[in-house]
Design an enzyme around this catalytic site. Structure first.
Site, PDB file in Angstrom:
ATOM      1  N   SER A 102       0.842  -1.192   0.000  1.00 28.62           N
ATOM      2  CA  SER A 102       0.000   0.000   0.000  1.00 28.62           C
ATOM      3  C   SER A 102       0.874   1.237   0.000  1.00 28.62           C
ATOM      4  CB  SER A 102      -0.902   0.023   1.238  1.00 28.62           C
ATOM      5  OG  SER A 102      -1.546   1.282   1.376  1.00 28.62           O
ATOM      6  N   TYR A 115      -2.726   0.181   9.914  1.00 28.97           N
ATOM      7  CA  TYR A 115      -2.686  -0.411   8.579  1.00 28.97           C
ATOM      8  C   TYR A 115      -1.358  -0.085   7.903  1.00 28.97           C
ATOM      9  CZ  TYR A 115      -4.092  -1.585   3.806  1.00 28.97           C
ATOM     10  OH  TYR A 115      -4.164  -2.116   2.546  1.00 28.97           O
TER      11      TYR A 115
END
Length: 212
Positions: A102, A115
């Site tokens: 990500s 995250y």
């Protein structure tokens, strides 16, 4: 009468199996079944991930059990699947392992710290595996998507079009959200023989989000 053995699946047939990637026994069972049915594993794309809404809070407010669960799936899960696949690829003479990361491994964003931490850990896992497995002709790289037109962002565009337009203008130099197919194209490239000298890299496909 003896029932005939099930026919081997066609090479281009999609099969779906359920598996908890944080459960090593479940992972090993799945990989063994795939090898039995398909004859081997040439490419692994690690893409299982969780990002519960409960994690969208400041880091110091995240419950310990959620912290553990996200690392179990988003980091340990990737490692367990790779661990099960590596011996198969070694026996075959090589393979490709592609981790889906990500942009948040590279930049911070409000209430997405946990995250981002799991994805930053995944980058280190990618580099470490690349260092260890290069001699086995196993190429390990990662792809880090930016804002992609998936359902949550589509819903946000519908409910807050002006706010979404401002975010796109502020964060995305290309002026639009990415498409899932644009991530798939990069993954497909990494799965081919073309990038034979590309090892331990993270390709950030984010429309320039992390570059400004």
């Amino acid at each position: 009468d003896v029932a005939p053995a099930p026919a081997a699946p066609a090479k281009d047939r999609l099969e779906i199996h359920r598996c908890d990637v944080a459960d090593e026994n479940a992972v090993n069972s799945l990989v063994a079944d795939v090898v039995r049915r398909r004859g081997g594993i040439d490419v692994l794309v690690n893409n299982a991930v969780i990002q519960p809404v409960a994690s969208f809070v400041p880091l110091h407010e995240i419950p310990a059990d959620l912290w553990r669960k996200m690392f179990e799936v988003n980091v340990t899960g990737y490692a367990l699947v790779a661990k099960a696949v590596v011996p198969i690829m070694r026996a075959q003479g090589g393979g490709r392992i592609i981790h889906i990361g990500s942009q948040l491994a590279h930049v911070t964003f409000a209430k997405r710290a946990l995250y981002g931490l799991t994805k930053a850990a995944l980058l280190h896992l990618t580099k470490s595996m690349a260092h260890e497995l290069g001699k086995d002709n196993i190429l390990v790289n990662s792809v880090s998507p930016g804002p992609i037109r998936t359902q949550p962002l589509i819903d946000r565009e519908r409910t807050d079009p002006e706010g979404m337009a401002r975010r796109i203008e502020q964060y995305l130099p290309v002026g639009r959200l990415g498409e899932a197919s644009e991530i798939a194209d990069v993954v497909l490239f990494l799965a081919t023989d073309a990038p034979a000298f590309l090892q331990g890299e993270d390709i950030c496909v984010d429309g320039g989000y992390t570059k400004h």
